[in-house]
Design an enzyme around this catalytic site. Structure first.
Site, PDB file in Angstrom:
ATOM      1  N   CYS A 270      -2.318   8.851   2.577  1.00  0.00           N
ATOM      2  CA  CYS A 270      -2.067   8.328   1.233  1.00  0.00           C
ATOM      3  C   CYS A 270      -3.245   8.632   0.316  1.00  0.00           C
ATOM      4  O   CYS A 270      -3.094   8.674  -0.901  1.00  0.00           O
ATOM      5  CB  CYS A 270      -1.782   6.839   1.279  1.00  0.00           C
TER       6      CYS A 270
ATOM      7  N   GLU B 176       0.876  -1.176   0.000  1.00  0.00           N
ATOM      8  CA  GLU B 176       0.000   0.000   0.000  1.00  0.00           C
ATOM      9  C   GLU B 176       0.912   1.224   0.000  1.00  0.00           C
ATOM     10  O   GLU B 176       1.426   1.642   1.044  1.00  0.00           O
ATOM     11  CB  GLU B 176      -0.894   0.005   1.246  1.00  0.00           C
TER      12      GLU B 176
END
Length: 518
Positions: free
Chosen positions: A294, A260
């Protein structure tokens, strides 16, 4: 000492390794709060030798844990969720103190942990395989899923506890143990969390080493974990650069990864957008967590016919954002996590101007007694082009790039066709995590969600890029790594698949009708 630190069992001096017992013999790590730059405490980091001992204990715990029925494993995870409910405010406050996100976001992160515990508990009774018909008479074929082993979890500073639980709760019900390496900027939240999990394990007569911990340098301890064949899966959250390293080392030993990594998330705003809705989503997506998610909104791709109005309203909104101590009620944006992060933001704005961009609002450092420690900045709105090199990169800071598409005088029908131009701009970055379009026009929405639309792992209509629910698999494409965590069927990544054929006849027919001998 803050009272919530005592409640969570966090001391002035803490050991950074856990495998049923606390141990560490490495160098000291000072933990600094970005709120004012002061020292919270210290952590003794683990050495490579400590790490080897912890991996061995974690593996031993797995060998026992895997044989406990999955619903029983789910019950332990459910109890972990109950315990997290009891300390939600305290653990959320520690997230704020150590990382700098505002208190509602800190508590929201703990709520994510609670939610995933509930999800994982239900999942423990749904680890379904499947059956299939064999071409051979009196044979039965089926698939089943087995526990995998020790799962290495490498988490980033911006979600210092939730990402661990996304992985560990699912891994636990799947029969795995987890070995957590948190970010060195946020080790105290990890220590507090592991203490909670260890207590739940002890109350259930389970080896607490199923939730193990190593706090240490990435260049030593981190590399040790990546190369260890006793860890069949490494789930890593962080930068694209880090992801390349994780993929290279783990892949070289044919291990598995869940990656990720970075995002360069955009919102397309069409002429058919509800601007009131869009403004609210952009503000949270770009300013929330001081742009250090993110999934933070980095780019706004806006139709020229509504660009000026959108920018005017965004600037007005940015001017009203309360910036300051994230522990105080009413603050909407806290500090950046380190002074280096502040410096990186300033360098990015210099590069933006060198490439021909323009700062429309904010971007400067904030100083004064209400902004101690030098970690505070004004969130920035900037005019840019998508092809700028600085726009192609992810600067982990509250910089929002305004990028135009379409023509001001376009007819409604032409404006719908021009959304394809916006989608092309949207996809023209290396990252592919989260995305959104704001429109009330069905054709624009469907184009965005089509095969030729957004190339991200997450694509939303009329909600922003940030704030994903735990029910859907979370992750992205391209340089974001392709991994999936949390909901849906992401549990399969934490298990090994096995195909079984059972012959209940007295014959031995071969597949494909092959004859071998008499």
């Amino acid at each position: 000492m803050y009272d919530f630190l005592k409640t969570l069992g966090v001391d002035q001096n803490n050991l950074g390794g856990f495998c049923g017992e606390w141990l560490a013999s490495g160098p000291k790590l000072d933990v600094i709060t970005p709120i004012d730059g002061s020292k919270i405490g210290t952590v003794t980091q683990v050495t490579e030798a400590d790490c080897d001992q912890i991996v061995a204990r974690s593996h031993q715990a797995f060998l026992e844990w895997r044989m406990i029925p999955a619903p029983k494993r789910g019950e332990l995870v459910r109890q972990l969720g109950v315990r997290l409910r009891e300390v939600k405010k305290e653990l959320g406050a520690l997230v704020t103190l150590e990382m700098g996100k505002i208190r509602p976001e800190g508590e929201g992160e703990v709520q994510e942990m609670i939610d995933i515990c509930d999800f994982a508990c239900g999942l423990s009774r749904q680890l379904y395989g499947l059956t299939m018909h064999s071409e051979r008479p009196r044979h039965r074929m089926y698939e089943q899923w087995h526990p995998l082993g020790v799962v290495g979890v490498i988490s980033a500073f911006n979600f210092p506890v939730a990402v661990w639980n996304w992985n560990s709760a699912l891994a636990a019900v799947c029969g795995d143990s987890t070995l957590w390496k948190p970010a060195s900027k946020t080790p105290l939240t990890a220590i507090a969390t592991i203490k909670i999990a260890a207590q739940v394990c002890k109350e259930n007569g389970v080896d607490p080493a199923i939730f193990s911990l190593v706090i240490g340098k990435g260049s030593t301890v981190g590399e040790r974990l990546l190369g260890d064949k006793r860890i069949p899966l490494v789930s890593a959250t962080g930068s694209c650069q880090m992801g390349y390293r994780v993929g290279e080392v783990v892949g070289k030993r044919l291990g598995r990864t869940i990656l990720e990594l970075g995002g360069n998330n955009a919102i397309i705003v069409t002429p058919h957008a509800n601007l009131d809705l869009a403004i609210r989503a952009i503000l949270f997506g770009a300013v929330g967590t001081a742009g250090q998610r993110c999934t933070s909104t980095r780019r706004i791709i806006v139709h020229n016919s509504v660009r000026d109005e959108l920018v005017k309203r965004l600037v007005k909104g940015y001017q009203t954002v309360p910036i300051g101590n994230p522990l105080k009620e009413g603050t909407l944006m806290g500090p950046l996590v380190t002074l280096d992060a502040v410096e990186d933001m300033q360098k990015a704005l210099v590069r933006l101007k060198q490439e021909g961009g323009e700062v429309l609002y904010g971007g400067e450092r904030l100083s004064g007694p209400e902004y101690p420690g030098g970690h505070y900045v004004k969130p920035c709105i900037a005019a840019a082009k998508n092809e700028f090199k600085i726009v192609q990169e992810e600067t982990f800071a509250p910089i929002l790039y305004i990028i135009s598409y379409g023509s001001k005088g376009a007819t409604p029908a032409a404006a719908v066709d021009q959304v394809d131009e916006a989608i092309k701009l949207h996809n023209a970055v290396p990252q592919g995590l989260s995305s959104a379009v704001f429109t009330t026009h069905l054709l624009e929405a469907e184009r965005f969600l089509a095969h030729s639309g957004s190339d991200c792992g997450i694509a939303n209509v009329n909600i922003g890029t940030s704030g994903a629910e735990i029910g859907g698999a979370f992750g992205g494409e391209k340089e974001t790594g392709g991994g999936r965590e949390s909901g849906s069927d992401s549990w399969k990544a934490y298990m090994r698949r096995q195909t079984n054929t059972l012959n209940w006849s007295t014959e031995l027919p071969l597949a494909q009708g092959i004859k071998f001998g008499d």
